[in-house]
Design a protein around this motif. Structure first.
Motif, mmCIF file in Angstrom:
data_model
loop_
_atom_site.group_PDB
_atom_site.id
_atom_site.type_symbol
_atom_site.label_atom_id
_atom_site.label_comp_id
_atom_site.label_asym_id
_atom_site.label_seq_id
_atom_site.Cartn_x
_atom_site.Cartn_y
_atom_site.Cartn_z
ATOM 1 N N ARG A 111 0.847 -1.192 0.000
ATOM 2 C CA ARG A 111 0.000 0.000 0.000
ATOM 3 C C ARG A 111 0.881 1.239 0.000
ATOM 4 O O ARG A 111 1.808 1.340 0.803
ATOM 5 C CB ARG A 111 -0.910 -0.001 1.219
ATOM 6 C CG ARG A 111 -1.895 -1.151 1.198
ATOM 7 C CD ARG A 111 -2.605 -1.310 2.485
ATOM 8 N NE ARG A 111 -3.149 -0.040 2.934
ATOM 9 C CZ ARG A 111 -4.187 0.099 3.726
ATOM 10 N NH1 ARG A 111 -4.792 -0.965 4.172
ATOM 11 N NH2 ARG A 111 -4.618 1.275 4.085
ATOM 12 N N GLU A 113 0.815 5.743 -0.621
ATOM 13 C CA GLU A 113 -0.032 6.937 -0.628
ATOM 14 C C GLU A 113 0.444 7.894 -1.700
ATOM 15 O O GLU A 113 1.636 8.011 -1.953
ATOM 16 C CB GLU A 113 0.058 7.656 0.722
ATOM 17 C CG GLU A 113 -0.497 6.907 1.876
ATOM 18 C CD GLU A 113 -0.310 7.661 3.185
ATOM 19 O OE1 GLU A 113 0.526 8.595 3.233
ATOM 20 O OE2 GLU A 113 -0.996 7.335 4.147
ATOM 21 N N THR A 141 -4.922 6.069 -1.530
ATOM 22 C CA THR A 141 -4.112 4.880 -1.270
ATOM 23 C C THR A 141 -4.113 4.033 -2.532
ATOM 24 O O THR A 141 -5.162 3.786 -3.120
ATOM 25 C CB THR A 141 -4.694 4.072 -0.101
ATOM 26 O OG1 THR A 141 -4.742 4.909 1.054
ATOM 27 C CG2 THR A 141 -3.839 2.848 0.198
ATOM 28 N N HIS A 143 -3.127 0.323 -3.918
ATOM 29 C CA HIS A 143 -2.812 -1.059 -3.561
ATOM 30 C C HIS A 143 -2.098 -1.668 -4.758
ATOM 31 O O HIS A 143 -2.688 -1.805 -5.833
ATOM 32 C CB HIS A 143 -4.086 -1.828 -3.231
ATOM 33 C CG HIS A 143 -4.890 -1.183 -2.136
ATOM 34 N ND1 HIS A 143 -4.761 -1.523 -0.832
ATOM 35 C CD2 HIS A 143 -5.804 -0.180 -2.180
ATOM 36 C CE1 HIS A 143 -5.571 -0.781 -0.096
ATOM 37 N NE2 HIS A 143 -6.214 0.042 -0.894
ATOM 38 N N THR A 152 -7.813 3.713 -3.984
ATOM 39 C CA THR A 152 -8.936 3.898 -3.071
ATOM 40 C C THR A 152 -8.820 5.238 -2.351
ATOM 41 O O THR A 152 -7.726 5.778 -2.193
ATOM 42 C CB THR A 152 -8.998 2.769 -2.015
ATOM 43 O OG1 THR A 152 -7.811 2.805 -1.222
ATOM 44 C CG2 THR A 152 -9.156 1.412 -2.657
ATOM 45 N N ASN A 154 -10.506 6.738 1.266
ATOM 46 C CA ASN A 154 -11.311 6.408 2.450
ATOM 47 C C ASN A 154 -11.928 5.009 2.329
ATOM 48 O O ASN A 154 -13.120 4.817 2.585
ATOM 49 C CB ASN A 154 -12.397 7.455 2.691
ATOM 50 C CG ASN A 154 -11.808 8.828 2.915
ATOM 51 O OD1 ASN A 154 -10.734 8.964 3.493
ATOM 52 N ND2 ASN A 154 -12.497 9.851 2.445
ATOM 53 N N ASP A 155 -11.138 4.050 1.887
ATOM 54 C CA ASP A 155 -11.537 2.639 1.718
ATOM 55 C C ASP A 155 -12.597 2.401 0.646
ATOM 56 O O ASP A 155 -13.156 1.311 0.556
ATOM 57 C CB ASP A 155 -12.003 2.045 3.048
ATOM 58 C CG ASP A 155 -10.859 1.958 4.053
ATOM 59 O OD1 ASP A 155 -9.724 1.693 3.616
ATOM 60 O OD2 ASP A 155 -11.110 2.145 5.252
ATOM 61 N N ALA A 156 -12.901 3.397 -0.169
ATOM 62 C CA ALA A 156 -13.828 3.218 -1.289
ATOM 63 C C ALA A 156 -13.015 3.135 -2.583
ATOM 64 O O ALA A 156 -12.126 3.951 -2.826
ATOM 65 C CB ALA A 156 -14.807 4.389 -1.368
ATOM 66 N N ASP A 157 -13.293 2.131 -3.398
ATOM 67 C CA ASP A 157 -12.580 1.969 -4.667
ATOM 68 C C ASP A 157 -12.895 3.111 -5.619
ATOM 69 O O ASP A 157 -14.059 3.476 -5.798
ATOM 70 C CB ASP A 157 -12.962 0.651 -5.338
ATOM 71 C CG ASP A 157 -12.337 -0.555 -4.663
ATOM 72 O OD1 ASP A 157 -11.398 -0.358 -3.869
ATOM 73 O OD2 ASP A 157 -12.777 -1.683 -4.921
#
Length: 181
Positions: A111, A113, A141, A143, A152, A154-157
């Motif tokens: 991961r 940034e 982020t 991956h 992604t 805020n954890d949304a793709d």
């Protein structure tokens, strides 16, 4: 049984400290070290570039033959060429004989940034990835998998891009600059 007995309960015996002349040159040695903010650890008189991804962390350096394994949180983080020869290992500060097996490498994606610029295009592993101008100024982020990059927020793709090369990731944190006054 008294407190001085040798029953099965209690912590395992500690590994012995290494003293010069006590170990064979082929013995696997471990030493705990702090990695500074630049990703460098000191091993004897050598400055060893561990990497920015482990900056400001405590790692175990396992010297095995011509290799140095970097272990963090019980996981094999990376393997590098050993910066010192076998004869110098016994004289290292805090060195001890390795007691267990080499841990398994971490599984899953790397991961990283990135801060999305105004044009919406970020770079990871020498590949240009379009995140979208909509997210300009946002910290995303990425991956990094074997065959694709997944971005992604805020954890949304947001988007998935195919990986076109196998260049290694060399920068893990986003470059964020303070606003100009």
């Amino acid at each position: 049984m008294g407190s001085g007995s040798r029953g099965g309960a209690g912590p395992p015996p500690a590994t012995a400290a290494v003293r010069p002349g006590q170990v064979d040159p082929g013995t696997v040695i471990e030493a705990d070290r702090n990695v500074n903010q630049f990703g460098i650890a000191l091993l004897g008189k050598e400055r060893v570039k561990i990497g920015y991804e482990l900056a400001n962390r405590r790692v175990t350096l396992r010297l095995d033959g011509q290799l140095m394994h970097v272990i963090h949180d019980g996981v094999l983080a990376k393997t590098l060429p050993s910066p010192i020869d076998a004869a110098q290992r016994a004289g290292l500060r805090g060195a001890k004989v390795a007691s267990g097996e080499l841990p398994a490498p971490a599984v899953g994606a790397i991961r990283v940034e990135r801060k999305v610029p105004a044009d919406g295009v970020i770079m990871v592993a020498r590949q240009r990835l379009r995140a979208s101008r909509t997210y300009a100024g946002e910290l995303v982020t990425v991956h990094v998998e074997d065959t694709y990059f997944r971005i992604t927020l805020n954890d949304a793709d947001l988007v998935v891009h195919p990986r076109k090369n196998q260049h290694p990731v060399t920068r893990f944190r986003a470059k964020t600059h303070a606003p100009k006054l």
